[in-house]
Design a protein around this motif. Structure first.
Motif, PDB file in Angstrom:
ATOM      1  N   UNK A  44     129.319  65.230 115.481  1.00 13.57           N
ATOM      2  CA  UNK A  44     128.624  64.092 116.102  1.00 13.57           C
ATOM      3  C   UNK A  44     129.024  63.942 117.570  1.00 13.57           C
ATOM      4  N   UNK A  45     128.212  63.201 118.312  1.00 16.42           N
ATOM      5  CA  UNK A  45     128.529  62.900 119.697  1.00 16.42           C
ATOM      6  C   UNK A  45     129.721  61.939 119.745  1.00 16.42           C
ATOM      7  N   UNK A  46     130.570  62.122 120.727  1.00 11.78           N
ATOM      8  CA  UNK A  46     131.747  61.260 120.839  1.00 11.78           C
ATOM      9  C   UNK A  46     131.377  59.843 121.251  1.00 11.78           C
ATOM     10  N   UNK A  47     130.291  59.681 121.984  1.00  8.58           N
ATOM     11  CA  UNK A  47     129.822  58.347 122.389  1.00  8.58           C
ATOM     12  C   UNK A  47     128.346  58.227 122.069  1.00  8.58           C
ATOM     13  N   UNK A  48     127.905  57.009 121.878  1.00 10.62           N
ATOM     14  CA  UNK A  48     126.501  56.766 121.600  1.00 10.62           C
ATOM     15  C   UNK A  48     125.642  56.862 122.841  1.00 10.62           C
ATOM     16  N   UNK A  49     124.338  56.940 122.617  1.00 11.00           N
ATOM     17  CA  UNK A  49     123.429  57.099 123.755  1.00 11.00           C
ATOM     18  C   UNK A  49     123.313  55.803 124.562  1.00 11.00           C
ATOM     19  N   UNK A  50     123.667  54.675 123.970  1.00  9.58           N
ATOM     20  CA  UNK A  50     123.623  53.407 124.692  1.00  9.58           C
ATOM     21  C   UNK A  50     125.016  52.958 125.140  1.00  9.58           C
ATOM     22  N   UNK A  51     125.958  53.890 125.181  1.00  5.71           N
ATOM     23  CA  UNK A  51     127.309  53.552 125.626  1.00  5.71           C
ATOM     24  C   UNK A  51     127.528  53.798 127.102  1.00  5.71           C
ATOM     25  N   UNK A  89     119.978  57.054 130.160  1.00  5.05           N
ATOM     26  CA  UNK A  89     121.004  56.943 129.117  1.00  5.05           C
ATOM     27  C   UNK A  89     121.439  58.326 128.626  1.00  5.05           C
ATOM     28  N   UNK A  90     120.498  59.267 128.539  1.00  2.00           N
ATOM     29  CA  UNK A  90     120.832  60.627 128.095  1.00  2.00           C
ATOM     30  C   UNK A  90     121.718  61.333 129.109  1.00  2.00           C
ATOM     31  N   UNK A  91     121.436  61.146 130.401  1.00  2.00           N
ATOM     32  CA  UNK A  91     122.270  61.771 131.423  1.00  2.00           C
ATOM     33  C   UNK A  91     123.708  61.246 131.364  1.00  2.00           C
ATOM     34  N   UNK A  94     129.518  61.925 129.791  1.00  2.00           N
ATOM     35  CA  UNK A  94     130.700  61.475 129.053  1.00  2.00           C
ATOM     36  C   UNK A  94     131.129  62.506 128.020  1.00  2.00           C
ATOM     37  N   UNK A  95     130.175  63.170 127.399  1.00  2.00           N
ATOM     38  CA  UNK A  95     130.509  64.171 126.383  1.00  2.00           C
ATOM     39  C   UNK A  95     131.263  65.343 126.984  1.00  2.00           C
ATOM     40  N   UNK A  96     130.792  65.843 128.117  1.00  2.00           N
ATOM     41  CA  UNK A  96     131.465  66.986 128.738  1.00  2.00           C
ATOM     42  C   UNK A  96     132.809  66.587 129.342  1.00  2.00           C
ATOM     43  N   UNK A  97     132.906  65.391 129.889  1.00  2.00           N
ATOM     44  CA  UNK A  97     134.180  64.949 130.434  1.00  2.00           C
ATOM     45  C   UNK A  97     135.229  64.805 129.343  1.00  2.00           C
TER      46      UNK A  97
END
Length: 239
Positions: free
Chosen positions: A61-68, A180-182, A187-190
């Protein structure tokens, strides 16, 4: 009979003796043959054969949500006012051989360029039904191209880290929730790049150098009267 009176070893079949029910049809001998040794699984990315014991990695799963977006204020403000810059940084982190300026310019041409062209058209030609239709058509086309381009980058990110689609197809995510996707991709790559993680360092001090010296005292070097064994006192001194 063959020439010279020698009987031939070949028997010539007559028309009645030839098998009529096993005639070879054209192209029958050119059919592919199934070889079990060649039926192996191959990698979808590089096409190389995979061993039988290979198991594909699980979907994470993604580490953070798309609205985070509020979790990282810096990327949030950058994505809001300069989405082309944030997208360029994301692609540069994802592909080391691509500088951030190239995707930044492509994003600016699709989104910022389309908005600037629509604004210029409305200023110089006025707002009428025909002009409004052209403006909306141009903006939708530019947004659609931007969604496909940025969605391909999001798809590459998902394949690299084995992330599941969130919440739907990557191109649709960028078309509906582009900013929000950007921010989510940044955040995911960081969070996953090891270069940005600070590891604690343990400082180890080496022990002091020690040296063994023979003592020059004549009294301690006297021979013993009991066993005539010469004793030498050694002294360890720390430098």
């Amino acid at each position: 009979m063959a020439e010279g009176g020698i009987q031939s070893r070949y028997v010539k079949l007559t028309k009645d003796q030839a098998p009529l029910d096993e005639e070879i049809r054209p192209g029958e001998l050119n059919q592919p043959i199934q070889v079990p040794q060649l039926a192996v699984r191959k990698c979808n990315e590089c096409g190389q054969p995979l061993p039988e014991s290979f198991e594909p990695p699980g979907v994470e799963p993604w580490t953070t949500g798309i609205f985070g977006c509020a979790e990282d204020t810096e990327s949030c403000w950058t994505g809001l006012f300069c989405p082309c810059v944030l997208f360029g940084r994301n692609v540069e982190s994802l592909r080391e051989d691509t500088p951030w300026t190239t995707p930044c310019i492509c994003h600016a041409i699709c989104v910022e360029g389309g908005i600037a062209l629509a604004t210029a058209t409305a200023i110089f030609h006025g707002v009428d039904p025909r002009t409004s239709f052209l403006i909306c058509e141009g903006l939708l086309f530019a947004w659609w191209m931007c969604g496909i381009y940025t969605g391909l980058a999001r798809q590459s990110l998902q394949k690299k880290y084995h992330l599941k689609n969130s919440p739907c197809d990557p191109c649709m995510v960028h078309c509906c929730m582009h900013w929000c996707a950007l921010c989510q991709e940044h955040r995911e790559m960081q969070g996953r790049l090891s270069d940005n993680v600070v590891m604690p360092m343990t400082v180890v001090n080496p022990p002091p150098i020690q040296e063994m010296n023979a003592s020059g005292d004549n009294q301690n070097s006297a021979p013993s009267s009991t066993n005539n064994v010469e004793h030498t006192n050694l002294e360890m001194q720390a430098l």
